[in-house]
Design a protein around this motif. Structure first.
Motif, short mmCIF file in Angstrom:
data_model
loop_
_atom_site.label_atom_id
_atom_site.label_comp_id
_atom_site.label_asym_id
_atom_site.label_seq_id
_atom_site.Cartn_x
_atom_site.Cartn_y
_atom_site.Cartn_z
N GLU A 144 0.92 -1.28 -0.03
CA GLU A 144 -0.04 -0.15 -0.17
C GLU A 144 0.99 1.19 -0.04
O GLU A 144 0.42 2.27 -0.42
N GLN A 145 2.19 1.13 0.43
CA GLN A 145 2.95 2.33 0.33
C GLN A 145 3.75 2.56 -0.88
O GLN A 145 4.57 3.41 -1.14
N GLY A 146 3.59 1.68 -1.87
CA GLY A 146 4.47 1.35 -2.99
C GLY A 146 5.62 0.81 -3.22
O GLY A 146 6.37 1.06 -3.98
N HIS A 147 6.14 -0.02 -1.94
CA HIS A 147 7.23 -0.54 -1.82
C HIS A 147 7.15 -2.13 -2.56
O HIS A 147 5.98 -2.66 -2.20
N GLU A 148 8.17 -2.52 -3.19
CA GLU A 148 7.83 -3.93 -3.72
C GLU A 148 8.17 -4.81 -2.94
O GLU A 148 8.91 -4.66 -1.80
N GLU A 161 -0.20 -5.00 -5.17
CA GLU A 161 -0.75 -4.49 -6.28
C GLU A 161 -0.02 -4.50 -7.40
O GLU A 161 1.29 -4.17 -7.17
N LEU A 162 -0.61 -4.78 -8.58
CA LEU A 162 0.23 -5.03 -9.70
C LEU A 162 0.35 -3.62 -10.29
O LEU A 162 -0.56 -2.84 -10.61
N ILE A 163 1.63 -3.06 -10.48
CA ILE A 163 1.72 -1.69 -11.31
C ILE A 163 2.89 -1.83 -12.42
O ILE A 163 3.81 -2.78 -12.54
N ALA A 164 2.65 -1.19 -13.32
CA ALA A 164 3.33 -1.33 -14.80
C ALA A 164 3.86 -0.01 -15.20
O ALA A 164 3.31 0.95 -15.18
#
Length: 516
Positions: free
Chosen positions: A346-350, A358-361
């Motif tokens: 949720e904090q954007g850390h891998e 969450e999958l981000i691209a």
């Protein structure tokens, strides 16, 4: 990176190869280039400016493909309108995109009066049907016949090419802005991983207003292949066409695949020409996939995973992973060449491998943003990364597995449905106090729209009445298939409806079955 470059090259290298086959018409790439250049001239002669918007409200056809290419040739931007929308939804997309030209076919002429009645700026109407041109409209074929070809405007790169409308969490569709570079790079990245089939004849039944259908059809133009167009999916017509035309490739959503396999005459047809079956756009059951692989043994199956916001593809699962043991066939594959993918918290850390997040691209096919929606754009595009809203994990070999959706999007039969849009309509019913819309498992459609409703004190209605109410404002596929009435809905401390609690009983058995 010009989208029209594909047509120029195909006409140069394969001038007599069929570009399109539709309604008994066959047109070569040499003919297609001339028709596109003339149609673009006709549109410019009637006031289309560079950057002007052209909407297409039509079933799949050779003219649809020519309309797309002519718009780009003239330097315009295409709004491919969802053919399953209601008149109000169509009107909204035309107004929002600022469409000044509307290409329409026979199927959608009856809707025109409703659409035009609400438009503040009625567009120029171009008739692309099979009959005589109606009064007050320009004829598609007449524009071509009466216009001298013009030079390609040369629009490309970061120039806007298409506005594709998808569901919106605020209850209104959002226009995804894709540039020439976005679309072209997305297709090139797919072709790098999945080179074109040798036979160069593809059957286009997935609608062109969807990124999957649009990208697949364009990929064939880019490689000089033929696009066979059927206006709508019909299982028997697909079976007959594959056999007659010896089609090598087809893109299907799972419901289409199931309809083919379920057709009572399936075994009668010679489908051995099919070398590749692309599938995606909605969840597919393991049983259906295993059945399809067994039923079409000559075909290599490829699962494509992506979003409209990413040009339609993030990853691809190739034929080699579709084996009888079923292991990697449940994956959506590895990221395609040029795609950067991370799974984050949720904090954007891998997060570590095999951990759900969450999958981000990130990559050259990621959209420019949402048309006129800066806040939605900022929420979805962060530091150059596209936040997909999909919960997924990556295994030790780099294969991606999508396990759930973080956003409240429902995918039913390949169509994206946003719960807020349905909830907004339900909430307008005078008897409804509170409502929540979720997706529940469905054997044929992947998911079905399910509504949970509480009624106002002293007010009464039934499920049929609420569904009729929804059908007045929404396309049929967005309307609830079933409705449950409750005294109350589960709420968080902040008063937010806890949809995960509503979904859990329906999806728990599915997860247990998948892990068994």
């Amino acid at each position: 990176m010009l989208l029209t470059q594909a047509l120029h090259t195909a006409a140069q290298l394969y001038p007599e190869h069929p570009a399109t086959l539709c309604h008994g018409r066959e047109r070569t790439y040499r003919q297609a280039l001339q028709r596109v250049a003339r149609l673009a001239a006709g549109l410019r002669n009637h006031g289309l400016e560079e950057g002007g918007r052209i909407a297409i409200l039509a079933l799949n056809s050779d003219r649809y493909q020519e309309g797309l290419l002519a718009c780009w040739w003239a330097g315009g931007v295409v709004n491919p309108v969802n053919i399953r929308w209601s008149a109000g939804e169509i009107t909204y997309s035309l107004e929002d995109s600022g469409a000044r030209v509307l290409i329409v076919d026979d199927q959608h002429l009856p809707l025109l009066s409703q659409v035009l009645a609400s438009l503040r700026h009625p567009p120029l109407l171009v008739y692309a049907g099979e009959g005589a041109t109606p009064s007050g409209m320009l004829g598609f074929e007449a524009l071509i016949a009466e216009s001298a070809p013009i030079a390609d405007a040369g629009a490309g790169g970061e120039s806007l090419a298409v506005i594709l409308y998808t569901g919106g969490t605020t209850g209104r569709p959002k226009g995804v802005m894709l540039s020439h570079g976005n679309l072209l790079s997305g297709v090139l990245m797919r072709l790098a991983d999945l080179p074109p089939v040798a036979g160069r004849v593809g059957l286009s039944v997935a609608p062109l207003f969807h990124i999957a259908g649009l990208a697949s059809a364009y990929a064939r133009i880019l490689t000089g292949a033929s696009n066979i167009y059927l206006p709508l999916f019909d299982a028997l017509q697909v079976l007959e066409t594959v056999q007659r035309e010896r089609a090598n490739e087809i893109l299907l959503v799972p419901t289409m695949l199931q309809a083919l396999l379920d057709h009572p005459r399936f075994a009668e047809f010679d489908l051995s020409s099919l070398e590749r079956v692309l599938y995606g756009a909605s969840p597919i059951s393991a049983a259906l996939l295993d059945r399809a692989v067994a039923g079409l043994p000559s075909a290599g199956f490829v699962h494509l995973y992506g979003l409209t916001e990413n040009g339609g593809q993030i990853s691809a699962n190739p034929p080699c992973n579709h084996k009888a043991d079923g292991g990697l066939s449940r994956s959506v594959g590895r990221p395609t060449l040029g795609q950067w993918v991370r799974i984050v918290d949720e904090q954007g850390h891998e997060v570590p491998r095999n951990t759900v997040g969450e999958l981000i691209a990130r990559g050259p096919s990621v959209m420019q943003g949402y048309w006129n929606r800066p806040e939605d754009t900022a929420a979805t595009l962060r530091d150059g990364w596209l936040y997909t809203g999909d919960a997924a994990y990556m295994d030790d070999s780099g294969h991606l597995f999508v396990v759930d959706r973080i956003k409240d999007m429902i995918i039913s039969g390949g169509e994206n449905i946003y719960s807020a849009e349905v909830e907004n309509v339900l909430a307008r019913h005078p008897a409804v106090a509170l409502c929540a819309v979720i997706g529940v498992p469905h054997d044929a459609w992947g998911e079905a729209v399910y509504a949970v409703v509480t009624l106002k004190p002293g007010r009464q209605t039934d499920a049929e009445g609420l569904i009729r109410h929804c059908r007045e404002a929404l396309a049929a596929y967005k309307c609830p298939k079933s409705i449950e009435f409750r005294e109350s809905l589960p709420l968080s401390g902040a008063g937010k409806i806890l949809k995960r609690d509503l979904r859990e009983p329906y999806w728990q058995s599915v997860r247990q079955g998948a892990s068994a």
